[in-house]
Scaffold this motif. Structure first.
Motif, PDB file in Angstrom:
ATOM      1  N   SER A 147       0.837  -1.195   0.000  1.00 41.18           N
ATOM      2  CA  SER A 147       0.000   0.000   0.000  1.00 41.18           C
ATOM      3  C   SER A 147       0.878   1.253   0.000  1.00 41.18           C
ATOM      4  O   SER A 147       1.910   1.294   0.667  1.00 41.18           O
ATOM      5  N   PRO A 148       0.446   2.308  -0.706  1.00 40.85           N
ATOM      6  CA  PRO A 148       1.182   3.572  -0.668  1.00 40.85           C
ATOM      7  C   PRO A 148       0.837   4.429   0.547  1.00 40.85           C
ATOM      8  O   PRO A 148       1.464   5.464   0.778  1.00 40.85           O
ATOM      9  N   VAL A 149      -0.152   4.010   1.330  1.00 38.36           N
ATOM     10  CA  VAL A 149      -0.614   4.804   2.469  1.00 38.36           C
ATOM     11  C   VAL A 149       0.362   4.663   3.638  1.00 38.36           C
ATOM     12  O   VAL A 149       0.675   3.544   4.055  1.00 38.36           O
ATOM     13  N   ARG A 150       0.850   5.768   4.146  1.00 41.52           N
ATOM     14  CA  ARG A 150       1.670   5.808   5.370  1.00 41.52           C
ATOM     15  C   ARG A 150       2.773   4.751   5.389  1.00 41.52           C
ATOM     16  O   ARG A 150       3.166   4.246   6.442  1.00 41.52           O
ATOM     17  N   ASP A 151       3.284   4.393   4.219  1.00 40.25           N
ATOM     18  CA  ASP A 151       4.314   3.356   4.118  1.00 40.25           C
ATOM     19  C   ASP A 151       3.885   2.061   4.818  1.00 40.25           C
ATOM     20  O   ASP A 151       4.691   1.371   5.432  1.00 40.25           O
ATOM     21  N   LEU A 152       2.593   1.719   4.692  1.00 41.90           N
ATOM     22  CA  LEU A 152       2.080   0.499   5.310  1.00 41.90           C
ATOM     23  C   LEU A 152       2.635  -0.754   4.660  1.00 41.90           C
ATOM     24  O   LEU A 152       2.719  -1.806   5.299  1.00 41.90           O
ATOM     25  N   ARG A 153       2.944  -0.652   3.364  1.00 44.95           N
ATOM     26  CA  ARG A 153       3.346  -1.846   2.599  1.00 44.95           C
ATOM     27  C   ARG A 153       2.245  -2.909   2.733  1.00 44.95           C
ATOM     28  O   ARG A 153       1.068  -2.577   2.686  1.00 44.95           O
ATOM     29  N   ALA A 154       2.609  -4.179   2.902  1.00 46.44           N
ATOM     30  CA  ALA A 154       1.586  -5.237   3.014  1.00 46.44           C
ATOM     31  C   ALA A 154       1.264  -5.465   4.482  1.00 46.44           C
ATOM     32  O   ALA A 154       1.613  -6.487   5.078  1.00 46.44           O
ATOM     33  N   ALA A 155       0.577  -4.502   5.092  1.00 41.21           N
ATOM     34  CA  ALA A 155       0.338  -4.505   6.529  1.00 41.21           C
ATOM     35  C   ALA A 155      -0.830  -5.404   6.908  1.00 41.21           C
ATOM     36  O   ALA A 155      -1.619  -5.851   6.071  1.00 41.21           O
ATOM     37  N   HIS A 156      -0.943  -5.637   8.203  1.00 42.26           N
ATOM     38  CA  HIS A 156      -2.038  -6.397   8.787  1.00 42.26           C
ATOM     39  C   HIS A 156      -3.381  -5.797   8.359  1.00 42.26           C
ATOM     40  O   HIS A 156      -3.551  -4.573   8.357  1.00 42.26           O
ATOM     41  N   ALA A 157      -4.317  -6.641   7.982  1.00 42.75           N
ATOM     42  CA  ALA A 157      -5.695  -6.287   7.610  1.00 42.75           C
ATOM     43  C   ALA A 157      -5.827  -5.688   6.223  1.00 42.75           C
ATOM     44  O   ALA A 157      -6.946  -5.502   5.744  1.00 42.75           O
ATOM     45  N   LEU A 158      -4.734  -5.417   5.530  1.00 40.15           N
ATOM     46  CA  LEU A 158      -4.817  -4.786   4.211  1.00 40.15           C
ATOM     47  C   LEU A 158      -5.549  -5.666   3.206  1.00 40.15           C
ATOM     48  O   LEU A 158      -6.225  -5.160   2.300  1.00 40.15           O
ATOM     49  N   GLU A 159      -5.445  -6.975   3.358  1.00 41.34           N
ATOM     50  CA  GLU A 159      -6.031  -7.882   2.363  1.00 41.34           C
ATOM     51  C   GLU A 159      -7.551  -7.906   2.381  1.00 41.34           C
ATOM     52  O   GLU A 159      -8.183  -8.385   1.430  1.00 41.34           O
ATOM     53  N   LEU A 160      -8.174  -7.387   3.451  1.00 42.61           N
ATOM     54  CA  LEU A 160      -9.620  -7.554   3.592  1.00 42.61           C
ATOM     55  C   LEU A 160     -10.410  -6.877   2.482  1.00 42.61           C
ATOM     56  O   LEU A 160     -11.400  -7.427   1.990  1.00 42.61           O
ATOM     57  N   GLY A 161     -10.001  -5.686   2.065  1.00 42.55           N
ATOM     58  CA  GLY A 161     -10.708  -5.019   0.977  1.00 42.55           C
ATOM     59  C   GLY A 161     -10.661  -5.811  -0.309  1.00 42.55           C
ATOM     60  O   GLY A 161     -11.584  -5.746  -1.140  1.00 42.55           O
ATOM     61  N   PHE A 162      -9.598  -6.597  -0.482  1.00 40.93           N
ATOM     62  CA  PHE A 162      -9.450  -7.434  -1.678  1.00 40.93           C
ATOM     63  C   PHE A 162     -10.289  -8.706  -1.541  1.00 40.93           C
ATOM     64  O   PHE A 162     -10.985  -9.109  -2.479  1.00 40.93           O
TER      65      PHE A 162
END
Length: 471
Positions: A384-399
């Motif tokens: 993710s480009p947001v706040r340098d989250l990269r592949a952070a926890h919970a990011l996959e849920l929207g997908f």
């Protein structure tokens, strides 16, 4: 305009809505309100009702406070007042008949979260021919206190009662009770693992999906540290009678003060499962390798970046990494292997990768290696480009939910996340729910893993040399 529709259940009729081929029923109680005489008791049966019950709005949420600080800017909260918190929601195709069922259990570190969060809308799964169910369960002190005179793991027992409700009632919505897939993320994944560790619950689960879920339960003493500290802070005994005399909001305030400045990787103790003869005889990580339930399980490459802002990572000094390694008995060669796997990473980033691999990735990999039943492993790697989250926890849920347009998803992924990846992941989850095959080979001696990214590939599991050195 949505049209009313009615379903008859064993406890009474419920009125939901139907629109564009999807029926939706919200806020259906699967157990009695866990307050008053029922507080800190195992889930009790629902009282039947005579009149048609309105099921067009979500039920009350478990008592909780919003996420604090920077994480609260990324993860939304929903709080709906009321006592009747043990409810289920159903999305079903209007023509469903013996359809596969997906039971979704939300995360939130066992003290936050709700099925009413818009990201968890089940319409996309229902459009694929699946009857989708989501539930609320008791959180925090209400659900996971270790109290003398009270049952343990009440939130897990709630989920078990919800699973039993789904098995008994889902036929009325067109679902097949013999084809229930239990799915959860983070603490919800831990609850799915806990259900699988309970023989009576496992018998009702055809397949399971665990996304970034901790798999280890603790002794009652260790799991009860948070309760003991709260009792001391409140000046009361750690027993059912004393805690039942404290209002839920007062418990929340005490917990907020206790947890101030902490994270899932350090600080004040958090809520955990307690090993218990009645509700959880064995830790899930000891059971999952032996059972025959097909399993889809995985984690994200940079889980820790949700919990640590970049400034917090930059502030982690080598001495903290050294102390953590000593406390966790991480050998020096493991640290060296992680530095080799992540060239140029800061000390804080190495600390984060080690901690979250110990908590999430290494246990799931050990479970996968031990299993002979069908097991499919994934790693979510899109950055993710947001706040340098990269592949952070919970990011996959929207997908997974195919809801990248949702505000909650965009807080984590931004407005331009790849739609193709959401289409791919959502389809893989649907395929697993329907057939047990998400579309890539099972995990075996070659440790094949689906790597989800802008261009997804199936590859031997990454960073195993470093991970396998962890205790």
């Amino acid at each position: 305009m949505p049209a009313p529709c009615t379903v008859s259940l064993s406890s009474g009729a419920v009125r939901g809505t139907a629109e564009a081929g999807i029926r939706r029923f919200l806020g259906i109680p699967y157990a009695a309100a866990p307050f008053g005489d029922n507080r800190f008791r195992a889930p009790q049966p629902v009282q039947s009702w005579k009149d048609e019950r309105d099921a067009t709005a979500f039920g009350a949420t478990s008592p909780q406070l919003p996420y604090p600080g920077a994480i609260g800017e990324l993860l939304g909260s929903v709080r709906i007042e009321g006592d009747e918190i043990l409810t289920a929601n159903v999305w079903a195709p209007t023509d469903a008949s013996a359809a596969p069922v997906l039971l979704w259990i939300h995360g939130g570190a066992l003290e936050r979260g709700a099925s009413a969060i818009p990201l968890y809308d089940g319409e996309a799964f229902a459009r694929a021919g699946i009857v989708f169910v989501s539930i609320n369960y008791r959180l925090g002190s209400e659900g996971f206190s270790v109290l003398e005179g009270a049952p343990r793991n009440l939130g897990l027992q709630d989920a078990a009662a919800a699973l039993e409700w789904v098995h008994a009632e889902i036929g009325a919505f067109g679902g097949d009770p013999g084809q229930i897939t239990a799915m959860g993320e983070s603490a919800g994944g831990a609850i799915v693992a806990g259900l699988l560790a309970r023989p009576s619950s496992r018998a009702l689960i055809a397949r399971a999906i665990i996304e970034s879920g901790p798999l280890e339960a603790q002794s009652a003493g260790r799991a009860g540290r948070v309760t003991a500290q709260l009792a001391k802070r409140l000046g009361i005994a750690a027993d059912r009678r004393s805690f039942a005399g404290v209002a839920p909001d007062q418990l929340l305030e005490a917990r907020r003060d206790q947890a101030a400045g902490s994270s899932p990787l350090g600080g004040a103790p958090g809520f955990q499962f307690a090993i218990d003869p009645e509700s959880l005889p064995h830790s899930p990580h000891e059971v999952l390798g032996e059972i025959d339930t097909p399993l889809l399980i995985g984690s994200n490459t940079d889980e820790y970046r949700l919990w640590f802002a970049p400034a917090a990572l930059a502030a982690i000094r080598p001495v903290k990494l050294l102390l953590a390694c000593l406390a966790l008995r991480i050998p020096r060669r493991a640290v060296a292997a992680y530095r080799a796997e992540f060239p140029g990473a800061s000390t804080g980033e190495i600390f984060g990768q080690l901690a979250t691999d110990i908590m999430l990735r290494a246990p799931l990999s050990r479970v996968a290696r031990a299993r002979t039943a069908p097991t499919h492993v994934y790693e979510f790697a899109w950055r993710s480009p947001v706040r340098d989250l990269r592949a952070a926890h919970a990011l996959e849920l929207g997908f997974v939910f195919d809801r990248l347009v949702d505000e909650e998803a965009q807080r984590l992924a931004g407005p331009d996340a790849p739609r193709e990846l959401a289409t791919e992941m959502h389809a893989s989850w649907i395929s697993f729910v329907k057939t047990g095959d998400p579309g890539w080979p099972v995990y075996g001696p070659d440790r094949l893993t689906r790597l989800f990214d802008t261009v997804s590939t199936t590859v031997p599991q990454r960073r195993t040399t470093a991970m396998d050195l962890l205790p």
